[in-house]
Design a protein around this motif. Sequence first.
Motif, PDB file in Angstrom:
ATOM      1  N   ALA A  17       0.807  -1.218   0.000  1.00  0.00           N
ATOM      2  CA  ALA A  17       0.000   0.000   0.000  1.00  0.00           C
ATOM      3  C   ALA A  17       0.842   1.270   0.000  1.00  0.00           C
ATOM      4  O   ALA A  17       0.323   2.359  -0.260  1.00  0.00           O
ATOM      5  CB  ALA A  17      -0.939   0.010   1.202  1.00  0.00           C
ATOM      6  N   TYR A  37       4.184   7.900   0.892  1.00  0.00           N
ATOM      7  CA  TYR A  37       2.845   7.597   1.396  1.00  0.00           C
ATOM      8  C   TYR A  37       2.848   6.273   2.146  1.00  0.00           C
ATOM      9  O   TYR A  37       3.255   5.226   1.631  1.00  0.00           O
ATOM     10  CB  TYR A  37       1.840   7.531   0.248  1.00  0.00           C
ATOM     11  CG  TYR A  37       0.480   7.028   0.673  1.00  0.00           C
ATOM     12  CD1 TYR A  37      -0.360   7.848   1.434  1.00  0.00           C
ATOM     13  CD2 TYR A  37       0.043   5.753   0.335  1.00  0.00           C
ATOM     14  CE1 TYR A  37      -1.607   7.386   1.846  1.00  0.00           C
ATOM     15  CE2 TYR A  37      -1.202   5.288   0.736  1.00  0.00           C
ATOM     16  CZ  TYR A  37      -2.017   6.115   1.500  1.00  0.00           C
ATOM     17  OH  TYR A  37      -3.244   5.658   1.905  1.00  0.00           O
ATOM     18  N   PRO A  66      -0.074   4.432   4.601  1.00  0.00           N
ATOM     19  CA  PRO A  66      -1.440   4.607   5.119  1.00  0.00           C
ATOM     20  C   PRO A  66      -1.541   4.563   6.641  1.00  0.00           C
ATOM     21  O   PRO A  66      -2.534   5.026   7.206  1.00  0.00           O
ATOM     22  CB  PRO A  66      -2.215   3.457   4.475  1.00  0.00           C
ATOM     23  CG  PRO A  66      -1.183   2.458   4.085  1.00  0.00           C
ATOM     24  CD  PRO A  66       0.036   3.239   3.754  1.00  0.00           C
ATOM     25  N   THR A  67      -0.529   4.031   7.321  1.00  0.00           N
ATOM     26  CA  THR A  67      -0.570   3.977   8.783  1.00  0.00           C
ATOM     27  C   THR A  67       0.010   5.230   9.436  1.00  0.00           C
ATOM     28  O   THR A  67      -0.079   5.385  10.652  1.00  0.00           O
ATOM     29  CB  THR A  67       0.194   2.746   9.303  1.00  0.00           C
ATOM     30  OG1 THR A  67       1.587   2.876   8.978  1.00  0.00           O
ATOM     31  CG2 THR A  67      -0.354   1.466   8.686  1.00  0.00           C
ATOM     32  N   PHE A 116      -2.211  12.735   1.206  1.00  0.00           N
ATOM     33  CA  PHE A 116      -2.493  11.396   1.723  1.00  0.00           C
ATOM     34  C   PHE A 116      -3.958  11.024   1.504  1.00  0.00           C
ATOM     35  O   PHE A 116      -4.268   9.880   1.163  1.00  0.00           O
ATOM     36  CB  PHE A 116      -2.154  11.322   3.218  1.00  0.00           C
ATOM     37  CG  PHE A 116      -0.758  10.861   3.515  1.00  0.00           C
ATOM     38  CD1 PHE A 116       0.331  11.369   2.809  1.00  0.00           C
ATOM     39  CD2 PHE A 116      -0.523   9.939   4.513  1.00  0.00           C
ATOM     40  CE1 PHE A 116       1.613  10.949   3.085  1.00  0.00           C
ATOM     41  CE2 PHE A 116       0.765   9.498   4.800  1.00  0.00           C
ATOM     42  CZ  PHE A 116       1.836  10.003   4.091  1.00  0.00           C
ATOM     43  N   SER A 117      -4.848  11.985   1.704  1.00  0.00           N
ATOM     44  CA  SER A 117      -6.281  11.693   1.557  1.00  0.00           C
ATOM     45  C   SER A 117      -6.627  11.341   0.112  1.00  0.00           C
ATOM     46  O   SER A 117      -7.450  10.447  -0.143  1.00  0.00           O
ATOM     47  CB  SER A 117      -7.120  12.877   2.035  1.00  0.00           C
ATOM     48  OG  SER A 117      -6.993  13.987   1.163  1.00  0.00           O
ATOM     49  N   ALA A 130      -5.182   7.859  -0.642  1.00  0.00           N
ATOM     50  CA  ALA A 130      -6.013   6.850   0.031  1.00  0.00           C
ATOM     51  C   ALA A 130      -7.309   6.611  -0.732  1.00  0.00           C
ATOM     52  O   ALA A 130      -7.775   5.467  -0.862  1.00  0.00           O
ATOM     53  CB  ALA A 130      -6.311   7.288   1.463  1.00  0.00           C
ATOM     54  N   SER A 150      -6.700   4.382  -3.719  1.00  0.00           N
ATOM     55  CA  SER A 150      -6.042   3.107  -3.452  1.00  0.00           C
ATOM     56  C   SER A 150      -7.027   1.948  -3.451  1.00  0.00           C
ATOM     57  O   SER A 150      -8.209   2.111  -3.163  1.00  0.00           O
ATOM     58  CB  SER A 150      -5.324   3.160  -2.097  1.00  0.00           C
ATOM     59  OG  SER A 150      -4.274   4.103  -2.123  1.00  0.00           O
TER      60      SER A 150
END
Length: 213
Positions: A81, A95, A97-98, A110-111, A114, A117
């Motif tokens: 990811a 990037y 996601p955590t 990031f948004s 995400a 993704s």
Amino acid sequence: VEADIRIVAVGCSFVLGHALPQPAIFHEVFAERLRRESAKKVVVWNLGMCGASNDYISRLLYLAVPRLDPQIVLVNFTHGARREYLSVQDRLINYNPTYKPVDEVTREIFSHIAALSSPFDDQLNFFKNYKAVEFLLAGRRWLFSHITPQEFEPVAAHMDLTRYAGPLLAVDRARDGVHPGPESHRRLAERYWEKFTELGGLLQLQQTVPGKK
């Protein structure tokens, strides 16, 4: 660096050896055994980076391999990811996601990543990066491991699994209580050594031109 055998290791914090003493990292354990078995000078370039993606792995190998000309490359592929992204401000964004960014611009980036993704895109991205690495290292002695091997199962039929050493399983923890500890790294080093031996080991390495398979 002058050495008889040059090793490049690349991946995320697992390769960097976050919260571990350097001699305990799996590629250092592997190199130390290689020194004992061969009586040769061995150097390891640790190209690990915390939070690195598979994008980072393929990109950095493309830059590093022609310059360092390693005889052995150890790749620890990471979570699918993760991504590298270049913003319109010419900023390199790693990037993960955590991870929760603190600045507004990175949070917005990031948004968007995400939102775009999916597990299927993660598989495609890994496939492209794996194939880039495979092509780049053709003719060299290279082996790979993976943080979460179930992630590559959908594309495993298109991979050279004879080079797969196995996963880095966390049977103990590093000083931070999160990353795999010394015993985990020792076991992965052993699996790398077994695969190295299975593919010809020192005998084949001594019979080949420096920097080649």
